[in-house]
Write a protein that holds these residues in place. Sequence first.
Motif, PDB file in Angstrom:
ATOM      1  N   ASN A 113       2.684  38.819  69.764  1.00 45.57           N
ATOM      2  CA  ASN A 113       3.591  38.417  68.689  1.00 45.57           C
ATOM      3  C   ASN A 113       3.885  39.555  67.715  1.00 45.57           C
ATOM      4  OD1 ASN A 113       3.680  35.847  69.784  1.00 45.57           O
ATOM      5  ND2 ASN A 113       2.024  35.078  68.457  1.00 45.57           N
ATOM      6  N   ASN A 114       2.999  40.565  67.641  1.00 45.94           N
ATOM      7  CA  ASN A 114       3.159  41.642  66.655  1.00 45.94           C
ATOM      8  C   ASN A 114       3.460  42.991  67.301  1.00 45.94           C
ATOM      9  OD1 ASN A 114       2.212  40.477  63.820  1.00 45.94           O
ATOM     10  ND2 ASN A 114       0.892  39.601  65.398  1.00 45.94           N
ATOM     11  N   PHE A 121      -1.920  37.312  69.426  1.00 46.55           N
ATOM     12  CA  PHE A 121      -1.656  38.120  68.227  1.00 46.55           C
ATOM     13  C   PHE A 121      -0.980  39.442  68.600  1.00 46.55           C
ATOM     14  CE2 PHE A 121      -3.072  41.562  65.444  1.00 46.55           C
ATOM     15  CZ  PHE A 121      -2.608  41.122  64.214  1.00 46.55           C
ATOM     16  N   SER A 122      -1.494  40.097  69.637  1.00 46.96           N
ATOM     17  CA  SER A 122      -0.918  41.379  70.058  1.00 46.96           C
ATOM     18  C   SER A 122       0.517  41.196  70.553  1.00 46.96           C
ATOM     19  CB  SER A 122      -1.776  41.997  71.166  1.00 46.96           C
ATOM     20  OG  SER A 122      -3.099  42.181  70.733  1.00 46.96           O
TER      21      SER A 122
END
Length: 895
Positions: free
Chosen positions: A462-463, A459-460
């Motif tokens: 990809n964002n 998540f980190s």
Amino acid sequence: MCVRNYNNKPVKFFLFDIRKCDHHRLPLHHFLKLILSPAAERLRYILGEEDDMPTPTLFTEMDTLQQDGDELEWKESARWVKFEEKVEEGGERWSKPHVSTLSLHSLFELRTCIQTGTVLLDLEGYSLPQIVDEIIEQQVDEGMLSPDLREKISFVLLRKHRHQTKKPIHRSLADMGKASVSIPYTVCPDLRNKFMKKIPRDAEASNVLVGEVDFLDKPFVAFVRLAQATTLGGLTEVPVPTRFLFILLGPTGKAKSYNQIGRAIATLMVDDLFSDVAYKARDREDLIAGIDEFLDEVIVLPPGEWDPKIRIEPPKKVTSADKRKSVFSLNELGQPNGAAGGGGGLAEDEEIVCVCGRFCGGLFLDIKRKIPWLLSDFYEGFHIQSISAVLFIYLGCITNAITFGGLLGDATDNYQGVMESFLGTALSGTVFCLFSGQPLIILSSTGPILIFEKLLFEFSKNNGIDYMELRLWIGIHSCLQCFLLVATDASYIIKYMTRFTEEGFSSLISFIFISDAIKKMMGSFKYYPINTDFKPDYVTAYKCECLAPDPSLDWSQLSKKECVKYGGSLVGNTCKYVPDLALMSFILFFGTYSMTVSLKKFKFSRYFPTKLRKLISDFSIFMAIMTFVGLDRLIGLKTPKLIVPTEFKPTRPDRGWIVLPFGKNPWWVYLASFVPALLVTILIFMDQQISAVIVNRKENKLRKGCGYHLDLFWVGVLMAACSFLGLPWYVAATVISIAHIDSLKMESESSAPGEQPQFLGVREQRLTGILVFVLTGVSIFLAPILQFIPMPVLYGVFLYMGVASLSGIQFWERIKLYMMPSKYQPDFPFLRHVPLRRVHLFTLVQIICLAVLWVLKSTVLAILFPVMAGRTASRPVTTAERRPNRKRSHLRWEL
């Protein structure tokens, strides 16, 4: 209701609702027995009296009168501590301890002897001659013995005693000079008698003397209880003071009958309830009442349906006489709800884990409970058993740290790796063992945490969010949420955890350990594939050619042996022998496991002394590891070895040891991290508390109490600390914690012959856990030594941990019932009260739930696993529901 007792005094009885009777209240047949039976009423008053002094253990010895040449002597023929040991017919050895089998006729004859013979209670006796004179004088005064037989009886009773442990027959000075017959018995036995180790400290003796003489026409019987236990010279085999004396002399021709009566009274004297009666009896009738109660409990085996010559082996667990005693207890009868002796009220866990109604009330109670034990938590760890526990758990922890660190490094692009795993394990484990409420719990990383870390990193990435800073804030929020749960006594929720939850959780973790050990072992076969086509005798088809000395000759069809024999040369890669590393790894893996299991059971073997067997059992894992590490070194193959970091630095070069909380992510991330932190908190809370419930089971007999609130507090503190240092998060590891407890179990050392060592509890202390994690921290400096340990050996340790943790889980025992015909099934208590089909149905539901969790553990939903496991509990389980004898139609706690 009111009736009269044997002293014509009114007796009050509480009448219970028969329909509500259970095993904690007075059964109806015992209630009627108290009303109708004068003997039972006597025992009620004898045993119901308050007595601060516990009844000593009785060692009973039976001597029979025998002819030694022209002289008479008393020869030891049997002895009892709990079970009977006979002198074998050859007279050279003791028999194996066995359950005494008595004829019903001998018990009735014993009752008659007590009823008609002399009974002297609380006699002031200081020597055997004086006691014998008192007995004879009493019989003469009562007209039971002719005065002209006084000297003959005294002469017989004061003959020397020959004990089985003494090879030479020692004589007293009176015997040696033959000038007097006042004290002609043996001197005190050797104080170094090894049998003394089997007798509890402060034990007392009861001596039984039986024999036949030609000058009596009716039996001479006496039962004596001394006011104070007195050492009567060599009367007893071991230097134990005598409290009771039973004498039976009778006319010739009935030696077998006399011997059976002597065995009957000796067996009664080692019976817990009758020995209480014997110590507290006020007259002859009290002793007869004790015999009557014994007769009420006796089970008769019909003749012809069993062989009386067969000696019955002692049971593995001796049934306590407390239930028999409770029937006659005034205290228990005086409580209309039958609450005495543990009936009614809250269970231990329900009392400890409560909503106190004030801020951090549960935490303060945990601290208050643990402070008195703080000093003993350290000095009780100084025991040789602790060494084996430290070595065992240490190897399990470093293997787990390496495995988890490697997976975590792959999942987080080395932001966390093996070095962080080692450091985090050492830091978290040491702090937890120093300050927690239950230091026997071992902290480790778990699968759901690994999956959460993987999802958080993706998540980190990809964002565009910094992973370590986001993880830090999640850890801070989770720490604060844990503090909130501690402050509000949220650990109260463990009261909702049923056996279903405990068994499902512990079984799943055990199966994960077993499957992971097997998976890692099978990976060796993929990494080192077995060459099944390799045939060492033929060379032509496998790119291994035989070149002849003369190039014009074709020797390609020759075998290797023929090629070398005739001077040819072998050319090609397949000509050389390829070692089978996969097979060698399997030998190390399975050999470590099987040797550990075998040595662990060695304490139940019949070989070698008890202390040596126990020492081998305690160090079984260490011995197995060292054996197969030595085998690996002897063979010299390059099997996969344990790889430990050798430098103290982060796994990823571009990160430091401290994670800063600000500067890399937007401000809203600091607040939004509260949401994933809530999921982590639930995961950690359920994982920690379920593991703690399993560790704190009553079966483990932990005496220092638990500390659910204090444990959760320190888990929260360590969450924040590890987040700032960029280390993995840690929570209670179920299987390793169970293995830790098993390695510290204590058993009774002084046990009666034939009696199995009794489980006394666990060596509760903080020292072993602290040493395990300190050693884990310094493992980077032990790399030159640890690099010799093959990984398959550690996989074998993992397999043993998983299999060993399944023992004692009722769910596993019920699974095995599917494969057993009914006639071969063990006599489990739940099978007596629940139909087998319902047992199978209940087990099937557990298997389905376990299978669902097993499937989900391999998906992203694994982070919800503890929540799903906790959903199996629906409401608090009270003490009454835990009672195994309540006959119900459902299986909730019947199983």
